[in-house]
Design an enzyme around this catalytic site. Structure first.
Site, PDB file in Angstrom:
ATOM      1  N   LYS A  35       0.850  -1.205   0.000  1.00 35.98           N
ATOM      2  CA  LYS A  35       0.000   0.000   0.000  1.00 35.98           C
ATOM      3  C   LYS A  35       0.883   1.253   0.000  1.00 35.98           C
ATOM      4  CE  LYS A  35      -0.234  -0.131   5.049  1.00 35.98           C
ATOM      5  NZ  LYS A  35      -0.974  -0.716   6.183  1.00 35.98           N
ATOM      6  N   TYR A 253      18.523  28.651   9.300  1.00 39.57           N
ATOM      7  CA  TYR A 253      17.347  29.356   9.842  1.00 39.57           C
ATOM      8  C   TYR A 253      17.308  29.281  11.360  1.00 39.57           C
ATOM      9  CZ  TYR A 253      15.300  29.648   5.174  1.00 39.57           C
ATOM     10  OH  TYR A 253      15.054  29.935   3.860  1.00 39.57           O
TER      11      TYR A 253
HETATM   12  C1  LIG Z   1      -0.311  -1.831   6.715  1.00 41.29           C
HETATM   13  C2  LIG Z   1      -0.942  -3.076   7.183  1.00 41.29           C
HETATM   14  C3  LIG Z   1      -0.166  -4.205   7.472  1.00 41.29           C
HETATM   15  C4  LIG Z   1       1.340  -4.192   7.460  1.00 41.29           C
HETATM   16  O1  LIG Z   1       1.791  -3.577   8.652  1.00 41.29           O
HETATM   17  P1  LIG Z   1       3.356  -3.561   8.996  1.00 41.29           P
HETATM   18  O2  LIG Z   1       3.415  -3.023  10.376  1.00 41.29           O
HETATM   19  O3  LIG Z   1       3.990  -2.651   8.013  1.00 41.29           O
HETATM   20  O4  LIG Z   1       3.824  -4.949   8.860  1.00 41.29           O
HETATM   21  C5  LIG Z   1      -0.814  -5.375   7.807  1.00 41.29           C
HETATM   22  N1  LIG Z   1      -2.171  -5.429   7.867  1.00 41.29           N
HETATM   23  C6  LIG Z   1      -2.942  -4.356   7.616  1.00 41.29           C
HETATM   24  C7  LIG Z   1      -4.417  -4.486   7.700  1.00 41.29           C
HETATM   25  C8  LIG Z   1      -2.356  -3.146   7.280  1.00 41.29           C
HETATM   26  O5  LIG Z   1      -3.136  -2.090   7.036  1.00 41.29           O
END
Ligand SMILES: *Cc1c(COP(=O)(O)O)cnc(C)c1O
Length: 356
Positions: A35, A253
């Site tokens: 994702k 800055y």
């Molecule tokens: C993003 C996500 C994962 C993966 O999580 P990690 O901590 O990156 O391993 C697993 N399950 C769901 C439902 C997620 O949204």
């Protein structure tokens, strides 16, 4: 290509990390979570590198899934938040996307749809995270309604942990127990473990694991880095100016850093508009020519400044690693009061991405 700010992506490391998760959970299938454009690394080249070795991919929405299909990815793809409207049910059936089902509204859409091909459903149960999912006591009813619906193919039962990255917490065991109690009478594959649970909670591996951040080479667990994981991204730039400053001279800055002794300062072509955290404090590690040094002065939009007093021969054009194998993203994140997930997903698209 002019500005020397790069994200070098090692697709072989991604594949190696995927294989490690499979070795850690023997017998389980793995849903590679890509994702948010592969946690900011570029989902398509990574998914292509894994190809059909991936048991399935997980994404957040149909746009991300369609992009993978358009790039020739044929493995199953799960929409991990399910459909956002009823039109996405037919879209999922058409493209072979698997759907998470977490709410009564989504269930109504699916039961009312007229599909030519059934969709596989990942039925989400809320065992304590209180984000998405049906209550455990609803599971039996929801499952039997799905089971009787011709729109539904396979059903996987899933849940998500809130505190799997806390090895001393009882919460993960409690969630697992609630899940097992609710699902005891249902014959369906089970999926619970995120990266933290894959590493720390072998009892949760079940039939499917859902590795995310570990695939990108970062352990979500506290403590030292896991040497079995290979970093996938090297975020790099170059020195574009060098200054010899005197005691009392201030940098950048707000004059956040004032030199207490003669200081050689390197100006690096990377800033918060590239995704480097603006709130990184003085002392945040940075590597120049493969040697660790640290940030001094506030991060600007396009530049940041580093202490190269120990590198009298460092020159304009020399290599700087913001994070990668010499300085880990997890370290930069810890200094900056954030997590590697946010650093990776924040790398801006003006950074030149290169894949090997
Ligand atoms: C993003 C996500 C994962 C993966 O999580 P990690 O901590 O990156 O391993 C697993 N399950 C769901 C439902 C997620 O949204």
């Amino acid at each position: 290509m002019t500005r020397p700010t790069h994200a070098l992506i090692d697709t072989g490391a991604f594949v190696a990390n995927y294989r490690l998760t499979k070795a850690l959970a023997p017998g389980a299938r793995a849903l590679a979570v890509v994702k948010a454009d592969g946690y900011g690394h570029g989902a398509i080249p990574l998914a292509q590198a894994l190809g059909n070795e991936a048991d399935a991919f997980g994404v957040a929405c149909s746009e991300e899934a369609l992009a993978l299909r358009a790039a020739g990815i044929t493995a199953p793809i799960l929409l991990m938040e399910g459909p956002f409207d009823k039109g996405e049910i037919a879209l999922a059936a058409q493209h072979g996307f698997m759907l998470a089902m977490h709410s009564p509204l989504q269930l109504d859409w699916l039961l009312a749809a007229q599909l030519e091909t059934p969709v596989d459903v990942w039925l989400k149960i809320d065992t304590g995270m209180h984000r998405l999912g049906f209550a455990p006591e609803q599971l039996a009813t929801v499952h039997s309604r799905l089971r009787q619906c011709p729109n539904v193919g396979q059903i996987v039962l899933m849940s998500h942990f809130a505190r799997a990255d806390e090895p001393d917490s009882a919460a993960t065991g409690d969630q697992l127990a609630r899940f097992e109690a609710a699902a005891a009478d249902i014959d369906a594959p089970r999926c619970l473990a995120n990266s933290a649970a894959i590493l720390a909670w072998p009892d949760t591996h079940a039939d499917w694991i859902r590795p995310g951040i570990v695939l990108y080479g970062v352990s979500p667990l506290p403590g030292a880095a896991d040497p079995r994981l290979r970093p996938v991204m090297r975020f790099e730039s170059e020195l574009i100016a060098i200054h010899e400053l005197r005691p009392g001279d201030a940098i950048g800055y707000g004059a956040r850093f004032t030199c207490s002794h003669p200081t050689r300062v390197g100006v690096v072509a990377a800033g918060y508009a590239d995704g480097y955290p603006r709130h990184a404090p003085d002392g945040t590690p940075v590597a120049v020519n493969g040697r660790r040094t640290h940030l001094i002065g506030r991060v600007s939009m396009d530049m940041l400044t580093v202490d190269i007093t120990d590198q009298p021969r460092a020159a304009i054009g020399d290599r700087v690693q913001l994070w990668g194998d010499v300085v880990s993203a997890a370290e930069v994140a810890a200094h900056s009061d954030t997590i590697a997930y946010q650093l990776f997903t924040g790398v801006n698209r003006r950074v030149h991405f290169r894949y090997r």
